[in-house]
Design a protein around this motif. Sequence first.
Motif, PDB file in Angstrom:
ATOM      1  N   THR A 101      45.743 -30.006   0.402  1.00 50.35           N
ATOM      2  CA  THR A 101      45.725 -29.660  -1.023  1.00 50.35           C
ATOM      3  C   THR A 101      46.926 -30.263  -1.726  1.00 50.35           C
ATOM      4  N   HIS A 102      47.015 -31.586  -1.684  1.00 49.53           N
ATOM      5  CA  HIS A 102      48.125 -32.300  -2.311  1.00 49.53           C
ATOM      6  C   HIS A 102      47.960 -32.378  -3.825  1.00 49.53           C
ATOM      7  N   HIS A 103      46.712 -32.250  -4.277  1.00 50.18           N
ATOM      8  CA  HIS A 103      46.421 -32.169  -5.713  1.00 50.18           C
ATOM      9  C   HIS A 103      45.350 -31.105  -5.920  1.00 50.18           C
ATOM     10  N   GLN A 116      41.561 -40.974  -8.669  1.00 49.23           N
ATOM     11  CA  GLN A 116      42.651 -41.446  -7.806  1.00 49.23           C
ATOM     12  C   GLN A 116      43.233 -40.323  -6.945  1.00 49.23           C
ATOM     13  N   TYR A 117      43.119 -39.088  -7.450  1.00 43.71           N
ATOM     14  CA  TYR A 117      43.788 -37.955  -6.814  1.00 43.71           C
ATOM     15  C   TYR A 117      42.825 -37.077  -6.006  1.00 43.71           C
ATOM     16  N   ILE A 118      41.563 -37.500  -5.931  1.00 42.87           N
ATOM     17  CA  ILE A 118      40.557 -36.708  -5.221  1.00 42.87           C
ATOM     18  C   ILE A 118      40.415 -37.184  -3.782  1.00 42.87           C
ATOM     19  N   ASP A 119      40.508 -36.226  -2.872  1.00 41.78           N
ATOM     20  CA  ASP A 119      40.345 -36.445  -1.429  1.00 41.78           C
ATOM     21  C   ASP A 119      39.151 -35.590  -1.014  1.00 41.78           C
ATOM     22  N   LEU A 129      50.745 -32.635 -13.592  1.00 40.84           N
ATOM     23  CA  LEU A 129      50.832 -34.091 -13.643  1.00 40.84           C
ATOM     24  C   LEU A 129      50.216 -34.648 -14.925  1.00 40.84           C
ATOM     25  N   LYS A 130      48.968 -34.207 -15.228  1.00 42.90           N
ATOM     26  CA  LYS A 130      48.253 -34.750 -16.389  1.00 42.90           C
ATOM     27  C   LYS A 130      47.275 -33.715 -16.944  1.00 42.90           C
ATOM     28  N   TYR A 163      51.151 -31.313  -5.573  1.00 44.01           N
ATOM     29  CA  TYR A 163      52.021 -30.629  -4.614  1.00 44.01           C
ATOM     30  C   TYR A 163      53.476 -30.988  -4.868  1.00 44.01           C
ATOM     31  N   ASP A 164      54.307 -29.969  -4.933  1.00 46.26           N
ATOM     32  CA  ASP A 164      55.744 -30.161  -5.058  1.00 46.26           C
ATOM     33  C   ASP A 164      56.404 -28.879  -4.556  1.00 46.26           C
ATOM     34  N   GLU A 165      57.607 -28.972  -4.104  1.00 44.95           N
ATOM     35  CA  GLU A 165      58.342 -27.799  -3.645  1.00 44.95           C
ATOM     36  C   GLU A 165      59.549 -27.568  -4.541  1.00 44.95           C
TER      37      GLU A 165
END
Length: 336
Positions: free
Chosen positions: A34-36, A166-169, A60-61, A52-54
């Motif tokens: 779950t990076h985005h 771009q951000y979808i996995d 982001l947008k 994702y950030d700590e």
Amino acid sequence: MKNLTFAVAFLFSQIALANDFLPSVIYKLDARFTHHVIVVEKSTHTLYLYQYDEPLPRLLKKYQIATGKIIGNKKVQGDKKTPEGVYFFQNFHSAEDLIKKYGETGLIYGAGAFTTNYPNIIDRMQGKTGGGIWLHSTDDDSRVQKGLDSRGCVVAIDEDLKDISQYIDLTNTPVVIVQDLAFLSEATWQTNKEELLGAVESWSKAWVEKDFETYINSYSPTEFTSSKGGYQAYKRYKRAVFARDDKPIIDFRNISALTYKNYAVVTIEQDYSSDVIQDIGKKTLYLKKDENYQWKIVFEGFQKIKEQSNIAFTPSMRFFETVAKKKEIANDSGSI
């Protein structure tokens, strides 16, 4: 001068709000799965992209989108409402694929479409029906300006869908859909996070230590369901597993936690090794609060993955680069 002072004060107050208040649906993201996360707010027709950030998730947008023609939470097939909850993107259909399947009707999906897993397990428990809830673009950008214009899907303009892609996995990136996105003070947000992750930690620790009573108490005796059956069948199965002489080595990492109203979805990278089984995979827990406001597991799923990956996810135009390459190959007649 007074107007300028007021404008500056208002601007700084908005910056303070952005920094001091956090989305109530995101409590933890991770670098592996779950990076985005995409959050759709139906009331304002806004799609938020968080990263994702700590120690805190980072916005982001933002994008403008359209949702179902009828206001409300989807319940049955054909009601033209956009469902609310926590979902995951499953597959991507290019414009070419959609036109092949639907003919000229496929043009309405624009550059392509990402399918979701609606109805999820919670929806099915509630008796909801329907399907085909996608994030897609359109051949008519004016539809997005209308706000309420789809049969239940989330619709963006072509350019924005390509940027979002771009951000979808696939199978990992979640989309949380709400009517109104609530923001919490950092103190309240932190308390909620600790309660939810504390319940997950109690469950995982009990499993590692083979503390059966604490482990089974992590599950809802009235709502839990699994491939083994309901709560009682699962309890018998797990009691037998815990009674074995072996002591498995279980490692949990890359935990994410998202919520929608009274339920939460937690994903974990699980590395399990025992005399009987050795596997690595993605564990997905669905939890609900009971009458005592305690988080209890109502469903758990497991998806095997080949191996642990330390390679960070890199945003790219991979979905649309593939489409472009196909067109390039089709148009290339060769040279002499």
